[in-house]
Each structure stands twice: as structure tokens, then as C-alpha cells.
Design a protein around this motif. Sequence first.
Motif, short mmCIF file in Angstrom:
data_model
loop_
_atom_site.label_atom_id
_atom_site.label_comp_id
_atom_site.label_asym_id
_atom_site.label_seq_id
_atom_site.Cartn_x
_atom_site.Cartn_y
_atom_site.Cartn_z
N THR A 3 0.94 -1.25 -0.26
CA THR A 3 -0.20 -0.07 0.26
C THR A 3 1.25 1.40 -0.06
O THR A 3 1.66 1.48 0.38
N SER A 29 -7.69 3.94 -10.00
CA SER A 29 -8.72 2.79 -9.43
C SER A 29 -8.22 1.96 -10.77
O SER A 29 -9.71 1.02 -10.79
N GLU A 33 -6.78 -1.42 -6.60
CA GLU A 33 -7.69 -0.40 -5.37
C GLU A 33 -7.67 0.50 -4.24
O GLU A 33 -6.33 0.43 -3.97
N TYR A 76 -5.38 -1.17 0.51
CA TYR A 76 -6.01 -1.44 -1.08
C TYR A 76 -4.85 -0.87 -1.20
O TYR A 76 -3.62 -1.08 -0.31
#
Length: 208
Positions: A3, A29, A33, A76
Motif C-alpha cells: 500500500t 482505480s 484498489e 488497498y
Amino acid sequence: MTTKIIAVVNGKGGVAKTTTAFNLAAIYSRRHEVLLVDSDPQGSATAWASRGEQPFVVARESNPEILAQLKKVDQYDLIICDTPPNLGSDTLSTIVSAADYVVLPTPPALMDLIALMETVTTSIAPTQVKHRVVLTKVDPRRMTDAVDVQESLRADGIPVCSSIVRLYAGHEKSVVDGVSILAWKGKNAKEAGADYKNVADELQREWN
């Protein structure tokens, strides 16, 4: 992919900070994610997102104690933070401290550049976080002037994107329609979207 936390920062309002954060979230995106964190008390990104369906998740949060835990969020690929235009804010300093990278949008006008320099000196340089300036709201008829500003910033040792975001009405109209500039349909939509795509590609090349 580990991330990565991206902070979009400027101590001055009206520089396309939220527009930049929102559109970068939409672009990234498509392949990742993405979580967009709206930490600005005005909540502009949250209001924009609420007007339509977005391809990324939006969370409104300005509590420094909670934001300090951002590095522990791992579901994410990218966390993009829209920050408050307040250099003395604990919220801003917490996000910058957690960030892997800072994006600094600014128009090329003199007063905006003075505010940019203060932001870099006060909030960015002491942390030594990697960062890059993006020129925004550039009059398409004055691109040469914008290039001159880029060269001046580089001469002062400030990293700046080669890509430029031109000023189009579509940036404001896309907010009303609740979509990113990529999804907006209207005059100069293709050109406006391409500017942010170029910025996103340039930033990601540096991250990689």
C-alpha cells in the motif's frame, strides 16, 4: 503491491487540490484498489463523490489519531489523501508524516507560487518525503509562461512534473455531475482527462 500513501497538499485553497486528488483516484482505480481519504473540513471530495457512483472508496476522516494509523491499512493498493489547506493543522502534518509521496498542485500565478514555496519549506522539506509539484489551472493560451514557471521551480531545486493540467470548464462541471473528468462528457473532456492521465502516468513512473 505494498500500500502506497499519496498526500495531495497545498497550504492555499483554490489550487485544484481536491480536483487533483479526486481525478488521480479515478485514474489509478482503473488498475488498483484505491481509497480516497477526505481530511479537508470542507468535505468537498466527499460531496463530489456522493453525487454519483465512483470506482474507488471514499472515507471522510480528519482526526489525527485515526489518520496516524493509515500505514496499517493494507486492503488497498493506493490511499490518496485530500488534505486541509492549513499548514498549522495537526491533520495535515500527520498525513504528510505517513505519506510515501506528496503531490503539490498549484496554479502558476505569483501569489499561488508564494504559497507553494511556504508549503514546501514549512510542511514538506522538514520531512524529506518525496514530492513533486503539478501546475494546475493553466490557461491553454499561456502554456509558454507555464513552462517558464516549471523551469524556475526546477532552478530552485523543487521537483515539478513535466505534465501540465490546463484550465477547462469541464473540471467544475464534472463536480456538479458527480463524476471524475474521465467519465465526464462535454466540451474538451478528452483534453482535460488526458492532462490528468499524463500527470498520473508521470507520477507512477517515479514511484516505480
